[in-house]
Design a protein around this motif. Structure first.
Motif, PDB file in Angstrom:
ATOM      1  N   ARG A  39      27.169  15.252  39.078  1.00 49.88           N
ATOM      2  CA  ARG A  39      28.504  14.891  39.578  1.00 49.88           C
ATOM      3  C   ARG A  39      29.484  15.995  39.170  1.00 49.88           C
ATOM      4  O   ARG A  39      29.514  16.404  38.012  1.00 49.88           O
ATOM      5  CB  ARG A  39      28.928  13.548  39.002  1.00 49.88           C
ATOM      6  CG  ARG A  39      30.174  12.984  39.638  1.00 49.88           C
ATOM      7  CD  ARG A  39      30.397  11.533  39.290  1.00 49.88           C
ATOM      8  NE  ARG A  39      29.437  10.704  40.041  1.00 49.88           N
ATOM      9  CZ  ARG A  39      28.553   9.888  39.490  1.00 49.88           C
ATOM     10  NH1 ARG A  39      28.468   9.767  38.196  1.00 49.88           N
ATOM     11  NH2 ARG A  39      27.739   9.178  40.237  1.00 49.88           N
ATOM     12  N   GLU A  85      27.615   2.121  46.771  1.00 44.89           N
ATOM     13  CA  GLU A  85      29.060   1.961  46.609  1.00 44.89           C
ATOM     14  C   GLU A  85      29.771   3.260  46.245  1.00 44.89           C
ATOM     15  O   GLU A  85      30.963   3.401  46.490  1.00 44.89           O
ATOM     16  CB  GLU A  85      29.400   0.870  45.585  1.00 44.89           C
ATOM     17  CG  GLU A  85      28.962   1.159  44.159  1.00 44.89           C
ATOM     18  CD  GLU A  85      27.525   0.774  43.869  1.00 44.89           C
ATOM     19  OE1 GLU A  85      27.036   1.124  42.792  1.00 44.89           O
ATOM     20  OE2 GLU A  85      26.867   0.142  44.718  1.00 44.89           O
ATOM     21  N   ASP A  86      29.071   4.227  45.663  1.00 45.27           N
ATOM     22  CA  ASP A  86      29.687   5.493  45.257  1.00 45.27           C
ATOM     23  C   ASP A  86      29.552   6.594  46.299  1.00 45.27           C
ATOM     24  O   ASP A  86      29.877   7.739  46.007  1.00 45.27           O
ATOM     25  CB  ASP A  86      29.066   5.984  43.942  1.00 45.27           C
ATOM     26  CG  ASP A  86      29.482   5.134  42.759  1.00 45.27           C
ATOM     27  OD1 ASP A  86      30.508   4.441  42.860  1.00 45.27           O
ATOM     28  OD2 ASP A  86      28.767   5.160  41.744  1.00 45.27           O
ATOM     29  N   ARG A  87      29.096   6.254  47.486  1.00 46.20           N
ATOM     30  CA  ARG A  87      28.906   7.297  48.501  1.00 46.20           C
ATOM     31  C   ARG A  87      30.257   7.824  48.984  1.00 46.20           C
ATOM     32  O   ARG A  87      31.195   7.056  49.182  1.00 46.20           O
ATOM     33  CB  ARG A  87      28.134   6.764  49.701  1.00 46.20           C
ATOM     34  CG  ARG A  87      26.747   6.345  49.352  1.00 46.20           C
ATOM     35  CD  ARG A  87      25.878   6.046  50.535  1.00 46.20           C
ATOM     36  NE  ARG A  87      26.492   5.222  51.556  1.00 46.20           N
ATOM     37  CZ  ARG A  87      25.893   4.894  52.692  1.00 46.20           C
ATOM     38  NH1 ARG A  87      24.674   5.321  52.938  1.00 46.20           N
ATOM     39  NH2 ARG A  87      26.490   4.148  53.581  1.00 46.20           N
ATOM     40  N   ASP A 143      22.666   1.125  45.637  1.00 40.49           N
ATOM     41  CA  ASP A 143      23.472   2.177  44.992  1.00 40.49           C
ATOM     42  C   ASP A 143      24.402   2.887  45.970  1.00 40.49           C
ATOM     43  O   ASP A 143      24.709   4.056  45.790  1.00 40.49           O
ATOM     44  CB  ASP A 143      22.559   3.230  44.347  1.00 40.49           C
ATOM     45  CG  ASP A 143      21.978   2.771  43.036  1.00 40.49           C
ATOM     46  OD1 ASP A 143      22.399   1.709  42.551  1.00 40.49           O
ATOM     47  OD2 ASP A 143      21.108   3.475  42.507  1.00 40.49           O
TER      48      ASP A 143
END
Length: 193
Positions: free
Chosen positions: A38, A100-102, A98
């Motif tokens: 990240r 939701e953070d896209r 997983d």
């Protein structure tokens, strides 16, 4: 036209298959990869380690890798994503949830993969052993981007191609900008007279 439809169908099948990897070990590993990459943290940390511990070769490798990574991010995120609008894989294809953070940006190409490949390939040209060590996390980045539902495999391949092309350009520019051994020898010989 049929070839394009077959490629797209294969891309979708492979996305579902890689996204379905849901073993606890895979989830832990790929989650750690996502955290480390990240904001390109992993590549900055690798550059710092090379610059501090690798002597002049490490500093050259780190500087070249950072330059290549920055250019790859501009090309992939600043240019290519603006030119190609592609939705990310549907959330219902991602069984582990997983998604939701896209990001909201275009799926094509993978900027994470472009940065990873550009950094790794450029470092490998300067310091092959360091590049070989960085190849493992670079491949894991590509897998993680598909597994998380952020990208299709073709997005990752395109990111890899961008990263490799940028690495080649940075390497060519570095070679072109460096005085040749012959000219340095002539200069040394001329100053001794």
């Amino acid at each position: 036209m049929r070839v394009l439809a077959d490629v797209q169908a294969g891309d979708h099948r492979l996305t579902r298959r890689i996204a379905a990897w849901d073993s606890p070990a895979a989830r832990r590993l790929l989650s750690a990869v996502a955290d480390a990459t990240r904001h390109t943290k992993l590549w900055w940390a690798a550059a710092l380690a090379m610059a501090v511990k690798g002597g002049s070769r490490g500093r050259r490798a780190a500087a070249a890798g950072i330059l290549a990574m920055a250019v790859a991010e501009v090309v992939s995120n600043g240019i290519a994503k603006q030119l190609v609008s592609r939705h990310r894989p549907p959330t219902e294809w991602i069984p582990h949830g997983d998604t939701e953070d896209r990001p909201d940006s275009s799926s094509f190409p993978s900027g994470h993969t472009a940065a990873a490949v550009a950094f790794t390939a450029t470092v490998a040209a300067v310091w092959p052993w360091a590049g070989a060590a960085l190849a493992v996390p670079a491949v894991l980045v590509a897998v993680q981007r598909i597994n998380s539902g952020a990208h299709y495999p073709s997005d990752v391949v395109a990111g890899g191609v961008i990263g490799a092309a940028v690495a080649a350009l940075v390497r060519a520019a570095a070679i072109r900008g460096r005085p040749s051994v012959r000219s340095r020898c002539r200069h040394t010989h001329a100053t001794r007279r």
